[in-house]
Design a protein around this motif. Structure first.
Motif, PDB file in Angstrom:
ATOM      1  N   UNK A   1      14.047  -5.981 -10.208  1.00 48.40           N
ATOM      2  CA  UNK A   1      12.785  -6.322 -10.061  1.00 48.40           C
ATOM      3  C   UNK A   1      11.747  -5.433 -10.687  1.00 48.40           C
ATOM      4  N   UNK A   2      10.645  -5.838 -11.104  1.00 50.36           N
ATOM      5  CA  UNK A   2       9.613  -4.965 -11.389  1.00 50.36           C
ATOM      6  C   UNK A   2       8.895  -4.281 -10.406  1.00 50.36           C
ATOM      7  N   UNK A   3       8.935  -3.028 -10.160  1.00 48.56           N
ATOM      8  CA  UNK A   3       8.093  -2.255  -9.204  1.00 48.56           C
ATOM      9  C   UNK A   3       6.993  -1.350  -9.649  1.00 48.56           C
ATOM     10  N   UNK A   4       6.494  -0.545  -8.971  1.00 48.13           N
ATOM     11  CA  UNK A   4       5.680   0.494  -9.525  1.00 48.13           C
ATOM     12  C   UNK A   4       5.706   1.816  -8.714  1.00 48.13           C
ATOM     13  N   UNK A   5       5.181   2.925  -9.063  1.00 48.42           N
ATOM     14  CA  UNK A   5       5.100   4.124  -8.584  1.00 48.42           C
ATOM     15  C   UNK A   5       3.499   4.382  -7.947  1.00 48.42           C
ATOM     16  N   UNK A   6       3.401   4.813  -6.814  1.00 54.71           N
ATOM     17  CA  UNK A   6       4.586   4.938  -5.631  1.00 54.71           C
ATOM     18  C   UNK A   6       4.923   4.088  -4.810  1.00 54.71           C
ATOM     19  N   UNK A   7       3.949   2.554  -5.154  1.00 55.08           N
ATOM     20  CA  UNK A   7       4.369   1.527  -4.158  1.00 55.08           C
ATOM     21  C   UNK A   7       4.325   0.313  -5.030  1.00 55.08           C
ATOM     22  N   UNK A   8       4.845  -0.758  -4.352  1.00 57.29           N
ATOM     23  CA  UNK A   8       4.927  -2.125  -4.916  1.00 57.29           C
ATOM     24  C   UNK A   8       3.493  -2.643  -5.252  1.00 57.29           C
ATOM     25  N   UNK A   9       3.302  -3.447  -6.318  1.00 59.29           N
ATOM     26  CA  UNK A   9       1.858  -3.949  -6.482  1.00 59.29           C
ATOM     27  C   UNK A   9       1.521  -5.108  -5.395  1.00 59.29           C
ATOM     28  N   UNK A  10       0.386  -4.905  -4.977  1.00 59.16           N
ATOM     29  CA  UNK A  10      -0.097  -6.200  -4.085  1.00 59.16           C
ATOM     30  C   UNK A  10      -1.535  -6.338  -4.738  1.00 59.16           C
ATOM     31  N   UNK A  11      -1.819  -7.736  -4.448  1.00 60.92           N
ATOM     32  CA  UNK A  11      -2.982  -8.316  -4.924  1.00 60.92           C
ATOM     33  C   UNK A  11      -4.315  -8.223  -3.878  1.00 60.92           C
ATOM     34  N   UNK A  12      -4.107  -7.192  -2.991  1.00 66.49           N
ATOM     35  CA  UNK A  12      -5.501  -7.165  -1.913  1.00 66.49           C
ATOM     36  C   UNK A  12      -5.471  -5.748  -1.819  1.00 66.49           C
ATOM     37  N   UNK A  13      -6.546  -5.407  -1.301  1.00 70.67           N
ATOM     38  CA  UNK A  13      -6.938  -4.182  -1.056  1.00 70.67           C
ATOM     39  C   UNK A  13      -5.973  -3.263   0.020  1.00 70.67           C
ATOM     40  N   UNK A  14      -5.640  -2.154  -0.267  1.00 68.70           N
ATOM     41  CA  UNK A  14      -4.749  -1.476   0.609  1.00 68.70           C
ATOM     42  C   UNK A  14      -5.383  -1.188   1.926  1.00 68.70           C
TER      43      UNK A  14
END
Length: 652
Positions: free
Chosen positions: A639-652
């Motif tokens: 799967x496609x991931x990101x550095x340092x965390x997986x993408x999300x569509x809301x504010x952390x």
């Protein structure tokens, strides 16, 4: 009345004293507070998701040969919010395994990822190199679904328990590198138990479970897949075997031998159907086949939001638009099968007008009754097929399955013909079975639009070609090898060609080109399709929240196949990943949010499967691909991931 707590500005500032200051809008929205002051109350709007965009990476070149010989990701995913802020995620690729790896079976042992099994669930062995006998494993992972199950509990998971179902289309070669194995082995399908890190979204493989397919007579060439709205994995069996000739064809005899131990044991009418996998809370899975959805070259299907209407890909020459409408929601075991007739004006010009569709009802049936027919009738019981003109007016000339034939249905065999000889019967009924390699399908629910990939637009689609059926509505003046993505508007209150109402609010009513590729003379690298446009689209998945159509290529025109993101609002096309040269982009599944995290599942197939377009790069890349992927016998699931965390569509 609002239940939002109300506090005075003075008391709030006192409470916040000593805390590092944040922008007040963020702090208050995050706390869900309403401010009061001398001017009365005012609610601070919450910060909400707005949109997503993807930067476009450059296609790799021989200046960086290593990048051409592996999965290369050079795109940034930008998530935009209502307060004009944004978060950038630099994307990368994370594999769960390369086929041929030994992975955990969840019981303290190991299992071969992508390994093949016979009808008795015993490993199928590759004996072509006597000194290195080993179990066959696939180099072609394909359809993938990512999902969660309420109450799931699997030993070894420390975070959130999620699952992926992965199917394996075929393996290209035996170990000797000479013996071709396409379609000669029963396709495996596996449930992966994944440990989702609640803090980062990272997925880690905990358990690999090979699904027992013996109850459905094994699986035949499982290609694309989709996740049903009720959380099951909808598989596929493409290029249905020809029941009239299978007994003498080397491929089908080899399939039968590997599955049953006998060249004559397998029944061709048990293949070309739509399998459905249910995942259990313990990470195991069970499977059934739906025989009532037409025996076609099932690529993948898309269930509409009504949980009944199913739009199906049909990866064949002389393919058609097929729709199944189930009798009951979330139950594909009975229903009615329809095929489209294309009206005047069909074209593949994105600036052109849409061509209307009407629908021929082929029949209604249950899976059980068609399975019974499949196992009690022979092909010659259903219809007579001639490859030459019998000079008999009771026969009808049709183009079906990439051949010109003359057909006559036996008396009383209309239902058997409709569901077991679907391509031939649809052509006989006047349907427009003239598309070429109709691959992935997906749906844009908000706009009520379906999308369908044509890997190429050749032969049966081209006026004057021997396989083009004059008057069936599908006729273009010139072939386009690079293919097209079609868009189909969906509507309710439709009637079939007999005037009977169709019980669906999600029937395609027209079709027009959304995107097309571009054929070019070979460039310096060897590409014969414009590398900055989609060529030979295959996998399609639409993200409702991201408003993005993801497109994976099965291209014989791009030296490296690509995964693309097309924003349907901005009309921006972005290359987001490059597949190892000679490989194909597969296993696409866009997941808007799973426990808050966003995923784009992606696999690839057969790295280093060279064609003439690879003559410039083959010598340089072949040793690199052999080093990366088990002498080119392996391929990745991930799967496609990101550095340092997986993408999300809301504010952390």
């Amino acid at each position: 009345m609002s239940n939002t707590p109300t506090v005075s500005r003075r008391s709030l500032l006192q409470a916040l004293s000593g805390i590092p200051l944040l922008p007040l809008s963020s702090a208050f929205a995050g706390a869900g507070l309403t401010l009061t002051g001398c001017g009365g109350g005012s609610t601070v709007p919450a910060i909400t998701f707005s949109s997503v965009s993807f930067s476009s990476m450059a296609a790799p070149s021989l200046a960086n040969a290593a990048a051409m010989a592996t999965t290369t990701v050079g795109s940034t995913m930008t998530v935009n919010f209502s307060d004009a802020s944004k978060v950038d995620f630099k994307l990368a690729y994370q594999p769960f395994f390369v086929t041929g790896d030994m992975v955990s079976d969840g019981k303290g042992g190991k299992v071969l990822a992508g390994g093949y099994y016979n009808i008795n669930n015993q490993p199928i062995m590759d004996t072509t190199v006597p000194a290195k006998v080993r179990q066959f494993f696939s180099d072609s992972p394909d359809g993938t679904s990512l999902l969660s199950i309420p109450g799931a509990k699997v030993t070894g998971v420390t975070g959130n328990t999620v699952f992926a179902v992965v199917q394996f289309e075929y393996t290209t070669w035996a170990q000797d590198g000479v013996t071709g194995m396409y379609g000669c082995l029963p396709s495996p399908i596996a449930v992966l138990t994944l440990d989702q890190n609640p803090s980062t979204g990272k997925l880690s493989l905990v358990k690999y479970h090979n699904v027992d397919t013996s109850g459905v007579n094994g699986l035949w060439i499982t290609c694309g897949a989709s996740l049903s709205p009720w959380g099951t994995h909808l598989s596929s069996e493409e290029y249905e075997p020809n029941a009239f000739t299978a007994a003498t064809e080397a491929q089908f005899k080899s399939f039968s031998k590997n599955l049953y131990g006998s060249e004559t044991a397998a029944n061709p009418y048990n293949y070309g159907h739509m399998p459905e996998v249910t995942v259990n809370a313990d990470g195991t899975g069970s499977i059934k086949k739906h025989y009532c959805m037409g025996r076609i070259s099932h690529e993948l299907v898309q269930v509409m939001p009504d949980n009944r209407t199913v739009f199906m890909g049909d990866d064949a020459t002389n393919s058609g638009y097929f729709v199944f409408v189930a009798d009951t929601e979330k139950d594909l075991s009975s229903g009615s099968l329809y095929v489209a007739k294309v009206g005047a004006g069909f074209n593949i010009d994105p600036a052109g007008a849409a061509a209307p569709l009407s629908w021929i009802k082929l029949g209604s049936a249950t899976s059980a009754e068609i399975r019974n027919l499949a196992n009690t009738l022979k092909a010659t019981d259903i219809m007579t097929v001639s490859s030459t003109d019998p000079l008999d007016a009771t026969f009808t000339k049709v183009n079906a399955n990439g051949k010109t034939e003359w057909l006559k249905v036996k008396p009383g065999m209309e239902k058997a013909a409709a569901f077991l000889e679907t391509h031939r019967y649809a052509a006989l009924m006047g349907a427009s079975v003239g598309f070429t390699k109709m691959e992935g399908t997906t749906v844009n629910i908000k706009d009520k639009v379906a999308y369908s990939a044509l890997q190429n637009c050749v032969t049966s689609m081209v006026a004057g070609n021997a396989l083009n059926t004059a008057g069936n509505g599908i006729s273009i003046p010139k072939a386009l090898n690079a293919g097209a993505v079609m868009a189909l508007n969906l509507r309710g209150s439709q009637k079939d060609t007999a005037g009977n109402a169709i019980a669906s609010e999600w029937m395609p009513v027209d079709t027009k080109a959304l995107l097309i590729g571009e054929d070019i003379s070979a460039d310096a690298l060897g590409n014969t399709g414009n590398p900055d446009k989609v060529a030979n689209p295959d996998n399609l998945k639409f993200s409702e929240k991201m408003r993005t159509l993801f497109i994976g290529e099965d291209s014989g025109q791009h030296v490296n196949n690509f995964l693309w993101a097309y924003n349907i609002d901005t009309k921006t096309l972005s290359r987001i990943m490059s597949i190892p040269a000679g490989g194909e982009s597969t296993g696409l599944h866009a997941v808007d949010e799973l426990n808050g995290w966003t995923y784009i599942m992606s696999n690839f197939q057969h790295p280093g499967d060279w064609g003439s377009i690879h003559n410039v790069v083959k010598t340089t890349l072949d040793p690199l691909l052999k080093a990366n992927y088990k002498d080119k016998f392996g391929a990745a699931v991930g799967y496609l991931t990101a550095d340092p965390i997986q993408p999300k569509l809301s504010k952390a």
